[in-house]
Write an enzyme that holds these catalytic residues in place. Sequence first.
Site: not given
Ligand code: F6R
Ligand code: MG
Ligand code: MG
Length: 383
Positions: A11, A229, A232
């Site tokens: 990603d 974190y 995933k």
């Molecule tokens: C799941 C994922 C998204 C983010 C969510 C919050 O793998 O990447 O669900 O965790 O959109 O993202 P932030 O913290 O970057 O605003």
């Molecule tokens: Mg992403």
């Molecule tokens: Mg992804």
Amino acid sequence: MKITVSLIKADVGGWPGHVKVHPKLLEIAREELEKAKKEGLIIDYFVFNAGDDLQLLMTHTHGVDNSKIHELAWNTFVKAAEEARKLKLYGAGQDLLSEAFSGNVRGMGPGVAEMEFEERPSEPLIVFAADKTEPGAFNLPIFRIFADPFNTAGLVIDPRMHKGFKFHIMDVYEGKIIELSSPEEMYDILALIGQPGRFVIKYIYSKDPEIGIAASISTERLNLIAGKYVGKDDPVCLIRAQHGLPAVGEILEAFAFPHLVAGWMRGSHHGPLLPVPLKYSQCTRFDGPPRIISLGFQLSNGKLVGPVDLFDDPAFDYTRMKAMEIADYIRRHGPFEPHRLSAEEMEYTTLPKVLEKLKDRWRKVGPEAKKAWAAGELTESHE
Ligand code: F6R
Ligand code: MG
Ligand code: MG
């Protein structure tokens, strides 16, 4: 002819948020791999996206873990990440955890599934790529494909599959791997892979040495690599089919049941795995639900003849309806377990930061509090 199939993904920026890969990034990746094909480093390639993950499928003759192939993937991701920064895409370069390439992309952020085998007179190859979930999401379907006769008729009917398969299972916390044999050790296999956050099927081997490897799954867990974190791990999987291996339809059958996997919003929720065609390879509702796409190819001296977009079929409509019914049901739990992941899994999310704020506000209760009160250690009653 010995062929290596390498599927390497990362990603490097989402559009918008974590929904999907921007077409410009796909274009850059195609340009880079086309150059490598012209130079003769790779035989063929196919670039696609699984949600916000850029997927580089390559065939070549250099074996697995080859530094030139890994470097090609790394440099392609770096180029795509530069463009992602220009477009201010979301989380540009997020999976490139290292500053510079050091011989192999494993442990540097990207996910990798590779396998080397002698190309048979006819070699069907099935590619899976999932978004908003973890490598253990493949445990259940892979078990069903290679060990469950209620899924795979060939385990019963085909004398070449009757002996079963060998499972290589990784403990991703300890970085260890174990080989177990199915059907003899089926219950041991299940004892491990029923905990998909820790024990992950890495390879499947045929018991026929002439066939060799049958499946390979990416097992990188970014949180464990980065220690924090970082989303995933959005796994990928390669499976060879037919003629002593499960039929294409036996492989796909395992995805007709939308089982619950970990991931979805903020990598913190259980949800059903939704099989979708490429055109729906984008995560929307609650950043999901976790999605999987499947592409079918025939290999022809390493050339990728395809793809066929295998979930682009009404045969999976019922699974999708069922998945959305489950999604709706589990979503109503909001922040409660078991929709929210277990405390152990939540350690790798941002939740511990929230709990940290409360740490000085806990008050003792019970006999301990009484003792402290009597000894004058507390300024107010705690019971
Ligand atoms: C799941 C994922 C998204 C983010 C969510 C919050 O793998 O990447 O669900 O965790 O959109 O993202 P932030 O913290 O970057 O605003
Ligand atoms: Mg992403
Ligand atoms: Mg992804």
